[in-house]
Design an enzyme around this catalytic site. Sequence first.
Site, mmCIF file in Angstrom:
data_model
loop_
_atom_site.group_PDB
_atom_site.id
_atom_site.type_symbol
_atom_site.label_atom_id
_atom_site.label_comp_id
_atom_site.label_asym_id
_atom_site.label_seq_id
_atom_site.Cartn_x
_atom_site.Cartn_y
_atom_site.Cartn_z
ATOM 1 N N LYS A 190 3.119 6.004 -7.341
ATOM 2 C CA LYS A 190 2.177 6.845 -8.105
ATOM 3 C C LYS A 190 2.597 8.308 -8.017
ATOM 4 C CE LYS A 190 -1.607 5.542 -6.201
ATOM 5 N NZ LYS A 190 -2.956 5.834 -5.811
ATOM 6 N N ASN A 191 2.953 8.739 -6.806
ATOM 7 C CA ASN A 191 3.379 10.135 -6.627
ATOM 8 C C ASN A 191 4.633 10.427 -7.439
ATOM 9 O OD1 ASN A 191 1.313 10.643 -4.874
ATOM 10 N ND2 ASN A 191 2.530 10.555 -3.019
ATOM 11 N N GLU B 81 1.469 3.911 -3.298
ATOM 12 C CA GLU B 81 1.211 5.352 -3.190
ATOM 13 C C GLU B 81 2.445 6.163 -3.582
ATOM 14 O OE1 GLU B 81 -1.572 6.844 -2.730
ATOM 15 O OE2 GLU B 81 -2.593 4.937 -2.460
ATOM 16 N N HIS C 141 0.830 -1.205 0.000
ATOM 17 C CA HIS C 141 0.000 0.000 0.000
ATOM 18 C C HIS C 141 0.867 1.259 0.000
ATOM 19 C CE1 HIS C 141 -3.644 2.356 0.918
ATOM 20 N NE2 HIS C 141 -2.765 3.164 1.472
HETATM 21 N N1 LIG Z 1 7.384 12.473 -5.181
HETATM 22 C C1 LIG Z 1 6.693 13.605 -5.245
HETATM 23 N N2 LIG Z 1 7.095 14.605 -6.069
HETATM 24 C C2 LIG Z 1 6.395 15.774 -6.148
HETATM 25 N N3 LIG Z 1 5.283 16.032 -5.418
HETATM 26 C C3 LIG Z 1 4.848 15.078 -4.589
HETATM 27 C C4 LIG Z 1 5.522 13.826 -4.449
HETATM 28 N N4 LIG Z 1 4.858 13.092 -3.531
HETATM 29 C C5 LIG Z 1 3.825 13.838 -3.121
HETATM 30 N N5 LIG Z 1 3.792 15.020 -3.743
HETATM 31 C C6 LIG Z 1 2.827 16.130 -3.545
HETATM 32 O O1 LIG Z 1 2.115 15.866 -2.363
HETATM 33 C C7 LIG Z 1 0.705 15.914 -2.617
HETATM 34 C C8 LIG Z 1 0.001 14.976 -1.669
HETATM 35 O O2 LIG Z 1 0.319 13.621 -1.980
HETATM 36 P P1 LIG Z 1 -0.668 12.457 -1.561
HETATM 37 O O3 LIG Z 1 -0.091 11.152 -2.026
HETATM 38 O O4 LIG Z 1 -0.957 12.579 -0.105
HETATM 39 O O5 LIG Z 1 -2.023 12.799 -2.299
HETATM 40 P P2 LIG Z 1 -2.375 12.787 -3.857
HETATM 41 O O6 LIG Z 1 -1.392 11.909 -4.587
HETATM 42 O O7 LIG Z 1 -2.496 14.192 -4.323
HETATM 43 O O8 LIG Z 1 -3.827 12.148 -3.850
HETATM 44 P P3 LIG Z 1 -4.229 10.644 -3.405
HETATM 45 O O9 LIG Z 1 -5.141 10.783 -2.246
HETATM 46 O O10 LIG Z 1 -4.926 10.068 -4.567
HETATM 47 O O11 LIG Z 1 -2.962 9.921 -3.064
HETATM 48 C C9 LIG Z 1 0.565 15.545 -4.091
HETATM 49 O O12 LIG Z 1 -0.628 16.054 -4.629
HETATM 50 C C10 LIG Z 1 1.818 16.209 -4.676
HETATM 51 O O13 LIG Z 1 1.568 17.583 -4.902
#
Ligand SMILES: Nc1ncnc2c1ncn2[C@@H]1O[C@H](COP(=O)(O)OP(=O)(O)OP(=O)(O)O)[C@@H](O)[C@H]1O
Length: 358
Positions: free
Chosen positions: A187-188, A184, A180
């Site tokens: 994907k980020n 995540e 999990h």
């Molecule tokens: N590796 C990364 N590089 C750049 N920005 C990042 C990275 N990881 C996280 N972020 C930033 O942090 C924010 C929050 O990440 P998070 O995984 O909590 O939510 P999300 O991906 O936007 O949505 P979800 O709930 O679908 O995961 C992202 O929207 C992005 O702007």
Amino acid sequence: MKEINLLPDNLLRMPSVSLVNDWYVRSFSEILEFEKTDVTDKVLDRFCQSLVKIRNRHTDVVQTMAQGVLELKESHKIDHQTENSIQYFLDRFYMSRISIRMLINQHTLLFGGQLNDSRHVGCIDPQCDLVGVVKDAYENARFLCDQYYLASPDLIVREHNEREHGVPIRIVYVPSHLYHMLFELFKNSMRAVIEHHGSNAEHHPPVVVTIVRGREDICVKVSDQGGGIPRSHTDLLFNYMFSTAPQPPKSDAHTAPLAGYGYGLPISRLYARYFHGDLILLSCDGYGTDTIIYMKALSNEANELLPVFNKTSSKFYRATIPAADWSNASSSMGIRHMTTTSPRKQTVMQNETMHAQC
Ligand SMILES: Nc1ncnc2c1ncn2[C@@H]1O[C@H](COP(=O)(O)OP(=O)(O)OP(=O)(O)O)[C@@H](O)[C@H]1O
């Protein structure tokens, strides 16, 4: 359930929140039924079936609760106090959900006759192969990334076993939890890399995963060159609802909107903390991001971490936020949650975010 009632009244009145509350009331009363019955094989079977029913009923708790918070944000102005209470509550609420689902899974796997892999103890793998889980999470995230952007960065995995050089790292862990978190993070990272370099770029820098076994900790570091995150955002990354992805569409029928809530990081951190690990993020704005998952190397230190409901926790919901005692408030105070800076869609990439693996 007691703690739910301490939430701000206007949040409790949101339809999605009362729906979640109703699920808990129902499930709790169903479980209490068994307190009155004698334990026979038949009763144990029924108990198992009840647990499965409860697990299914609660599948969408995370999305529905998120929907409730969205409903509140859309209908009310939220002050810092309320926002703090929500953050505090959700951390505790989702942590206890992780624990309850872990217990339900253990019970149904061990006593429900579904177990087919003898190495596992319920959902715990005493020989969890970290590289295998990394590759699995990467492949699934890459599939979504390819669907969206028609491109995806490669993966490089490095392993360093400081305790036994050259021996693959194996730990006692719940593979679905690790999966999990990694899913995540991938994907980020993938989204950041493709957005930063453009989907038509000739070359996308790979995502590099470094797995290290030390004396106390096992670290899994995910490094990308996705342009990084400005420091003014870093305080918000673990806030529920902070996302730079487009806001998910509102649903009238309480069916879960797909994703983009900004729950990926905070929930992944809870999974890490659940076994006394952690998840931290370090970023160089303009270059890339390193995210490290820490896990306890010694399984006897990795017992579960749970919220306790007591006077201290109840006081938190009534505490007032002290006035600032430094000159300038942090620049991050001015940033709104749910900012939409990216025109590219990532809904599919985030599709599976909310479905906690366990
Ligand atoms: N590796 C990364 N590089 C750049 N920005 C990042 C990275 N990881 C996280 N972020 C930033 O942090 C924010 C929050 O990440 P998070 O995984 O909590 O939510 P999300 O991906 O936007 O949505 P979800 O709930 O679908 O995961 C992202 O929207 C992005 O702007």
